[in-house]
Design a protein around this motif. Structure first.
Motif, short mmCIF file in Angstrom:
data_model
loop_
_atom_site.label_atom_id
_atom_site.label_comp_id
_atom_site.label_asym_id
_atom_site.label_seq_id
_atom_site.Cartn_x
_atom_site.Cartn_y
_atom_site.Cartn_z
N THR A 157 57.75 7.34 11.07
CA THR A 157 57.70 8.80 11.08
C THR A 157 58.53 9.30 9.91
N LEU A 158 57.89 10.04 9.03
CA LEU A 158 58.52 10.54 7.82
C LEU A 158 58.82 12.03 7.98
N GLY A 159 60.07 12.40 7.77
CA GLY A 159 60.45 13.81 7.83
C GLY A 159 60.50 14.41 6.44
N LEU A 160 59.68 15.43 6.18
CA LEU A 160 59.71 16.10 4.89
C LEU A 160 60.84 17.13 4.85
N GLU A 161 61.29 17.46 3.64
CA GLU A 161 62.36 18.44 3.49
C GLU A 161 61.96 19.81 4.03
N ILE A 206 62.68 3.05 5.19
CA ILE A 206 61.83 2.53 6.27
C ILE A 206 62.31 1.14 6.69
N GLU A 207 62.58 0.28 5.72
CA GLU A 207 62.99 -1.08 6.05
C GLU A 207 64.38 -1.11 6.69
N GLU A 208 65.26 -0.20 6.27
CA GLU A 208 66.57 -0.10 6.92
C GLU A 208 66.43 0.39 8.35
N ASP A 213 64.05 11.85 5.69
CA ASP A 213 64.52 10.88 6.67
C ASP A 213 63.33 10.15 7.29
N VAL A 214 63.60 8.95 7.83
CA VAL A 214 62.53 8.13 8.40
C VAL A 214 63.02 7.42 9.66
N GLN A 215 62.08 7.19 10.56
CA GLN A 215 62.31 6.33 11.73
C GLN A 215 61.13 5.38 11.78
#
Length: 333
Positions: A211-215, A317-319, A189-191
């Motif tokens: 901000t990238l959320g890893l599994e 990210i763009e969404e 997931d990303v914000q």
């Protein structure tokens, strides 16, 4: 197969580098190049290469066995599909496609074919990043907790892109692929946000933060920008940092250790510059690996599926930038 006849499609900055490298590799003949804007005198530096008018003309030549596709992102899908379905080996510059559906379709086409279809993500062939993967896979960091990825270029890079591609697809995707490869974990997931300040075209943001959320539960901050002033002493300001429960690693690409002061101060980056008439650096290693896979059928150092997953992250990210929400990342099927 003991040697390989190669064509390069697209003679922008990266396409010309491909041509220069192929022309110095053993067991390779650069036999054809395609670019609508090129004239015959433009390709005279590659004496074995014939200037052809189109990809279709290249595919009509049965002697050409492999193709480097270095065209703009938005035409990657149609051309890559045509090349693979024609039974030619393909080196496809990143990103492999401009939208997730196209990336996923390319994965299916490549995996059902008998040709080498390899994406071009050069950080896979950079010794420091390769070593970082060994460190993480050897559990020297323990469990990854958080990290920071940065890739900044000068404003002239944005001007060259001319609004055709976002900074996430042009720069950020390098570090996204490297992260997923080194960590052996997908972003789930990303914000993200972007600056209101635009590039010179007015069509793209000058910088993005995500901000990238890893599994695994780790959080990684990504910064991608092309806003460095032209008088900045280095062309690239990049950082890759991971912090784990028992260790930390960082890669810094701002200062390569050579400082030059004359009428201005500069921090040159000669790592990929030719030496003694021979190309060197990560891109050379990438193309040499592609050639070797074509010749001996060895395992690919990077697959279309892995490259497609990086596209999924940039799309999320763009969404997130458009919606202001936390966005789950589509997983490549």
């Amino acid at each position: 197969m003991s040697s390989l006849n190669v064509a390069v499609i697209g003679l922008g900055a990266i396409g010309r580098e491909h041509c220069d490298i192929y022309s110095t590799l053993r067991d390779v003949t650069l036999t054809a190049v395609v670019d609508p804007a090129a004239a015959s005198e433009d390709v005279s530096r590659w004496p074995d290469a014939k200037l052809k008018s189109s990809l279709d003309e290249v595919l009509a030549d049965d002697s050409i066995e492999a193709i480097s596709l270095c065209t703009p992102d938005h035409v990657h899908f149609d051309d890559a599909k045509k090349i693979i379905e024609a039974g030619r080996h393909l080196l496809l510059e990143k990103p492999i496609a401009a939208v997730p559906d196209q990336a996923e379709k390319l994965v299916a086409i490549a995996e059902s074919s008998r040709v080498v279809a390899m994406p071009g993500h050069t950080l896979r062939f950079e010794p420091r990043y390769h070593h970082a993967r060994q460190v993480v896979s050897g559990s020297e960091l323990g469990q990854i907790v958080h990290g920071y990825l940065r890739r900044n270029n000068k404003v002239s890079v944005a001007a060259r892109a001319a609004g055709r591609v976002s900074v996430g697809y042009f720069l950020g995707i390098h570090d996204i692929d490297a992260l997923q490869w080194i960590a052996s974990a997908n972003v789930v997931d990303v914000q993200a946000r972007e600056t209101r300040i635009r590039d010179a075209s007015g069509r793209q943001a000058a910088a993005i933060m995500a901000t990238l959320g890893l599994e695994s539960g780790a959080l990684i901050q990504l910064e991608a920008a092309w806003a460095l002033p032209e008088n900045n002493p280095t062309d690239l300001d990049a950082r890759f940092r991971l912090v784990g429960t028992s260790g930390e690693l960082s890669i810094d690409s701002y200062d390569s250790g050579i400082h030059v002061t004359s009428d201005h101060f500069a921090l040159p980056m000669p790592a990929g510059a030719p030496m003694y008439g021979r190309a060197q650096g990560a891109l050379r290693e990438e193309l040499a690996s592609f050639v070797q896979c074509c010749l001996d059928g060895g395992p690919l150092p990077i697959t279309m599926r892995e490259a497609a997953q990086a596209v999924m992250v940039v799309d999320a990210i763009e969404e997130s930038i458009r919606s202001g929400r936390l966005i789950p990342v589509r997983q490549c099927q």
